[in-house]
Design a protein around this motif. Sequence first.
Motif, mmCIF file in Angstrom:
data_model
loop_
_atom_site.group_PDB
_atom_site.id
_atom_site.type_symbol
_atom_site.label_atom_id
_atom_site.label_comp_id
_atom_site.label_asym_id
_atom_site.label_seq_id
_atom_site.Cartn_x
_atom_site.Cartn_y
_atom_site.Cartn_z
ATOM 1 N N ALA A 32 0.588 -0.871 -0.174
ATOM 2 C CA ALA A 32 -0.019 0.477 -0.123
ATOM 3 C C ALA A 32 0.631 0.704 0.156
ATOM 4 N N PRO A 33 1.928 1.688 -1.305
ATOM 5 C CA PRO A 33 2.469 2.702 -0.995
ATOM 6 C C PRO A 33 1.811 3.962 -0.888
ATOM 7 N N TYR A 34 0.220 3.679 -1.497
ATOM 8 C CA TYR A 34 -0.194 5.778 -1.363
ATOM 9 C C TYR A 34 0.014 5.612 0.302
ATOM 10 N N THR A 35 0.069 4.755 1.522
ATOM 11 C CA THR A 35 -0.065 5.598 2.779
ATOM 12 C C THR A 35 1.510 5.706 2.626
ATOM 13 N N LEU A 36 2.294 6.437 2.300
ATOM 14 C CA LEU A 36 3.645 7.329 1.790
ATOM 15 C C LEU A 36 3.861 8.158 1.585
ATOM 16 N N ILE A 37 3.633 7.573 0.481
ATOM 17 C CA ILE A 37 3.249 8.666 -0.522
ATOM 18 C C ILE A 37 2.944 10.347 -0.191
ATOM 19 N N PHE A 38 1.660 10.345 0.466
ATOM 20 C CA PHE A 38 1.066 11.425 0.102
ATOM 21 C C PHE A 38 1.220 12.189 1.764
ATOM 22 N N PRO A 39 1.553 11.911 2.340
ATOM 23 C CA PRO A 39 2.294 12.331 3.671
ATOM 24 C C PRO A 39 3.954 12.503 3.922
ATOM 25 N N GLY A 40 3.888 11.891 2.240
ATOM 26 C CA GLY A 40 5.746 12.504 2.216
ATOM 27 C C GLY A 40 5.591 14.213 1.614
ATOM 28 N N ILE A 41 4.631 13.515 0.109
ATOM 29 C CA ILE A 41 4.550 14.745 -0.296
ATOM 30 C C ILE A 41 4.181 16.135 0.535
ATOM 31 N N ALA A 42 3.249 16.684 1.593
ATOM 32 C CA ALA A 42 3.218 16.778 2.669
ATOM 33 C C ALA A 42 3.997 17.040 2.987
ATOM 34 N N ILE A 43 4.879 16.574 3.482
ATOM 35 C CA ILE A 43 6.643 17.420 4.505
ATOM 36 C C ILE A 43 7.415 17.859 2.785
ATOM 37 N N THR A 44 7.663 17.212 2.134
ATOM 38 C CA THR A 44 8.106 18.024 0.408
ATOM 39 C C THR A 44 7.652 18.973 0.872
ATOM 40 N N ILE A 45 6.652 19.696 0.301
ATOM 41 C CA ILE A 45 6.231 20.404 0.004
ATOM 42 C C ILE A 45 5.969 21.846 0.842
ATOM 43 N N THR A 46 5.882 21.605 2.095
ATOM 44 C CA THR A 46 5.937 22.086 3.505
ATOM 45 C C THR A 46 7.503 22.517 3.519
ATOM 46 N N VAL A 47 8.517 21.812 3.216
ATOM 47 C CA VAL A 47 9.743 22.381 3.837
ATOM 48 C C VAL A 47 10.484 22.908 2.214
ATOM 49 N N LEU A 48 9.884 22.733 1.012
ATOM 50 C CA LEU A 48 10.019 23.755 -0.464
ATOM 51 C C LEU A 48 9.982 24.676 0.389
ATOM 52 N N ALA A 49 8.496 24.902 0.700
ATOM 53 C CA ALA A 49 7.977 25.871 0.314
ATOM 54 C C ALA A 49 8.665 27.548 1.375
ATOM 55 N N PHE A 50 9.174 26.552 2.967
ATOM 56 C CA PHE A 50 9.846 27.309 3.520
ATOM 57 C C PHE A 50 11.546 28.055 2.932
ATOM 58 N N ASN A 51 12.058 26.589 2.158
ATOM 59 C CA ASN A 51 13.116 27.208 1.798
ATOM 60 C C ASN A 51 12.677 28.437 0.639
ATOM 61 N N LEU A 52 11.795 27.923 0.339
ATOM 62 C CA LEU A 52 11.716 29.328 -1.200
ATOM 63 C C LEU A 52 12.064 30.484 -0.500
ATOM 64 N N LEU A 53 10.905 30.538 0.149
ATOM 65 C CA LEU A 53 10.090 31.691 0.873
ATOM 66 C C LEU A 53 11.984 32.426 1.841
ATOM 67 N N GLY A 54 12.656 31.977 2.163
ATOM 68 C CA GLY A 54 14.269 32.080 2.880
ATOM 69 C C GLY A 54 14.914 32.082 1.766
ATOM 70 N N ASP A 55 14.546 31.980 1.046
ATOM 71 C CA ASP A 55 16.069 32.317 -0.397
ATOM 72 C C ASP A 55 15.427 33.582 -1.018
ATOM 73 N N GLY A 56 14.110 33.500 -0.808
ATOM 74 C CA GLY A 56 13.395 35.209 -1.198
ATOM 75 C C GLY A 56 14.140 36.364 -0.436
ATOM 76 N N LEU A 57 13.752 36.004 0.235
ATOM 77 C CA LEU A 57 14.426 36.767 1.916
ATOM 78 C C LEU A 57 15.481 37.054 2.217
ATOM 79 N N ARG A 58 16.011 36.272 1.638
ATOM 80 C CA ARG A 58 17.635 36.969 1.901
ATOM 81 C C ARG A 58 18.084 37.495 0.669
ATOM 82 N N ASP A 59 17.525 36.832 -0.277
ATOM 83 C CA ASP A 59 17.972 37.771 -1.115
ATOM 84 C C ASP A 59 17.549 39.311 -0.875
#
Length: 310
Positions: A274-301
Amino acid sequence: MGKDQISTSDENLLQAAEYVEKPESQLKVMWETLRQNKAAVVGLFIIGFLVLIALVIWVSELLGLQVLPYDPNYSDMTQSFIPPNGAHWFGTDQLGRDIFSRVLDGTKISLFVGVAAVSISLSIGVVLGAIAGYRGGRSDTIIMRIMDMMLAIPSILLAISFMAALGKGLDKAVIAIGLVSIPEYARIVRGSILSVKENDYVQAAKVIGNSDSRIIFKHILPNVVSQIVVRATLGISTAVLDTAALGFLGLGVQPPFAEWGDMLGRARGFIFTAPYTLIFPGIAITITVLAFNLLGDGLRDALDPKSRVK
């Protein structure tokens, strides 16, 4: 031709004069620069959407309302391991709980831990860094050697050590993750204070009798706020990852509450069936971390004057 050149030159001078007479505020300049960074705007939009989800769920819980499709903690073994479909968009887990509802419910926990942990590390790190940088001498040596020892240990191992001493639970995870990040803020603040504390305006503040605490918090720290803001934004993404790691190991949020790392940890045995039990929580973590990193890089500039286009 000459008259045209003179006319053009005069217009440029007038425009320059108007610009000098009406200077833009630093906040407005920062926002305009940030808006030009498409990646940062995407990150800000995602973060705003996640915060909205978390607030709606939190308020609905306070009012006793049900806004999620299903109760994220309700277990029905007859509905276990249902693949994604119209009724359960992300499927169900081994206990028959709706994964879509649990992923959404986990948003408020991850954001809360991230913000709370950064608040702890920021408040303590700024104070320690200010003392070390401003006073120097023995205070600087003792504080920074302790910070160096903490930095020498991988952050997740140090967080696990704190959890072993404090015990399991959401509040313990917040404290552990907050303590782990203190050295980063202490080093940033110390280095910034060392670079500005000998400036004329700081010496003038001393001469007129300002206390050390007033000089630090009114005259020095405002000049290093930009670096602290950038690091805090990136620190939230790190805190979200550390929360997920502790949850994966069973040390963070305890059942039945939904937390992305805990969901991954409990579903790792079903990665093939049942790979979907891991895929969706993993996507949620990835999107959240990526969003804060993108904003942090933008704020630095945006907060770096050298990167602004005049």
